[in-house]
Design a protein around this motif. Sequence first.
Motif, PDB file in Angstrom:
ATOM      1  N   ALA A   9       2.101   7.855   0.495  1.00  0.00           N
ATOM      2  CA  ALA A   9       0.931   8.663   0.853  1.00  0.00           C
ATOM      3  C   ALA A   9      -0.342   7.939   0.428  1.00  0.00           C
ATOM      4  CB  ALA A   9       1.020  10.035   0.209  1.00  0.00           C
ATOM      5  N   ASP A  10      -0.696   6.936   1.192  1.00  0.00           N
ATOM      6  CA  ASP A  10      -1.859   6.105   0.917  1.00  0.00           C
ATOM      7  C   ASP A  10      -2.483   5.747   2.274  1.00  0.00           C
ATOM      8  OD1 ASP A  10      -3.544   3.840   0.509  1.00  0.00           O
ATOM      9  OD2 ASP A  10      -2.540   3.468  -1.408  1.00  0.00           O
ATOM     10  N   THR A  11      -3.757   6.011   2.429  1.00  0.00           N
ATOM     11  CA  THR A  11      -4.374   5.785   3.737  1.00  0.00           C
ATOM     12  C   THR A  11      -4.352   4.316   4.168  1.00  0.00           C
ATOM     13  OG1 THR A  11      -6.538   5.722   2.665  1.00  0.00           O
ATOM     14  CG2 THR A  11      -5.868   7.822   3.685  1.00  0.00           C
ATOM     15  N   SER A  12      -4.026   3.416   3.258  1.00  0.00           N
ATOM     16  CA  SER A  12      -3.943   2.003   3.661  1.00  0.00           C
ATOM     17  C   SER A  12      -2.801   1.764   4.646  1.00  0.00           C
ATOM     18  CB  SER A  12      -3.781   1.097   2.435  1.00  0.00           C
ATOM     19  OG  SER A  12      -2.552   1.358   1.799  1.00  0.00           O
ATOM     20  N   VAL A  13      -1.853   2.705   4.766  1.00  0.00           N
ATOM     21  CA  VAL A  13      -0.732   2.512   5.699  1.00  0.00           C
ATOM     22  C   VAL A  13      -1.131   2.846   7.140  1.00  0.00           C
ATOM     23  CG1 VAL A  13       0.965   3.016   3.894  1.00  0.00           C
ATOM     24  CG2 VAL A  13       0.284   4.836   5.480  1.00  0.00           C
ATOM     25  N   VAL A  45      -2.380  12.933  12.478  1.00  0.00           N
ATOM     26  CA  VAL A  45      -1.279  13.696  11.870  1.00  0.00           C
ATOM     27  C   VAL A  45      -0.893  13.081  10.517  1.00  0.00           C
ATOM     28  CG1 VAL A  45       1.158  14.293  12.131  1.00  0.00           C
ATOM     29  CG2 VAL A  45      -0.392  14.574  14.062  1.00  0.00           C
ATOM     30  N   CYS A  46      -0.793  11.760  10.474  1.00  0.00           N
ATOM     31  CA  CYS A  46      -0.411  11.090   9.221  1.00  0.00           C
ATOM     32  C   CYS A  46      -1.511  11.247   8.158  1.00  0.00           C
ATOM     33  CB  CYS A  46      -0.109   9.610   9.482  1.00  0.00           C
ATOM     34  SG  CYS A  46       1.397   9.362  10.444  1.00  0.00           S
ATOM     35  N   THR A  47      -2.767  11.200   8.578  1.00  0.00           N
ATOM     36  CA  THR A  47      -3.864  11.411   7.622  1.00  0.00           C
ATOM     37  C   THR A  47      -3.775  12.802   7.010  1.00  0.00           C
ATOM     38  OG1 THR A  47      -5.312   9.887   8.813  1.00  0.00           O
ATOM     39  CG2 THR A  47      -6.379  11.457   7.336  1.00  0.00           C
ATOM     40  N   ASN A  48      -3.466  13.800   7.841  1.00  0.00           N
ATOM     41  CA  ASN A  48      -3.267  15.157   7.322  1.00  0.00           C
ATOM     42  C   ASN A  48      -2.164  15.193   6.274  1.00  0.00           C
ATOM     43  OD1 ASN A  48      -4.814  17.423   8.100  1.00  0.00           O
ATOM     44  ND2 ASN A  48      -4.189  17.096  10.212  1.00  0.00           N
TER      45      ASN A  48
END
Lengths: 145, 113
Positions: A9-13, A45-48
């Motif tokens: 859970a890291d926005t770098s992904v 969706v992933c950012t959420n």
Amino acid sequence: MQLSYDFPADTSVLEKIGKLVIQIGQKAGFNDVEISDLQLVLVEVCTNAIVHGLKNDSEKNFQVIFDWETGKIEIFVHEAGEPFDPLSLKDPNIAVPLDKRQSSGYGLYFLHKLMDEADFRIGKDGVKTWRILKRKKIEETKDTP
Amino acid sequence: MKITEQITDNITIINLDGRLDAHTCESVEAFFREKMENGQYKFVMNMENVEFIDSAGLRVVLVVARDLRNKHKGDLHFALLQPAVSRVFEISGLNNVLYIYNNSENAVQGFSS
């Protein structure tokens, strides 16, 4: 064909997830616009999941499953973090001037606008799942004289 | 996200290189806020090397443009939107409320007209 990935859970992904969509979209025969639409919605969706569900805790993971065939891509995002209801946000009114624009809610708006199917459910175990599906548009062929 | 700037006729051209998403938007907003604190209120955002924007990126351009107009009589103009970014601006209707130009020179001149 199906591929499954676990991401922290890291926005770098998000960039890596975007690149996966491009690769799979090309394999499924989607055009550039369809691929960019799918990339946009999956990133939302992933950012959420990362920000609201897992609170940016990179020790925790979420799962993305791609299931595709020529002309159709279905994606599942599973996450078991904090409870939240992504459907509670209102779509923004895009017809109003800048000073009256709401600055949030566009992610869900894109999802509704750009996907052929999208649904969200919370399992008894608390796992939240988004399912999004996009089909390739049948391109019209021009009649030749 | 790589950010560089140049100043022409009191207008700051911001060149972005990378994705404008939830991972990078905070640094971009912080960059603008710092410039605004220093009294810079007219900006051109050169988007030639931005191939992706999401709702987090949109939120930044929306709130920065709104603050510049409403609080400082300034503005944020955009230049060289790439196809995927242009599509997001259109779907969200931001193309109707923001000034978008086909190159940085025209975006700078847009402050004079």
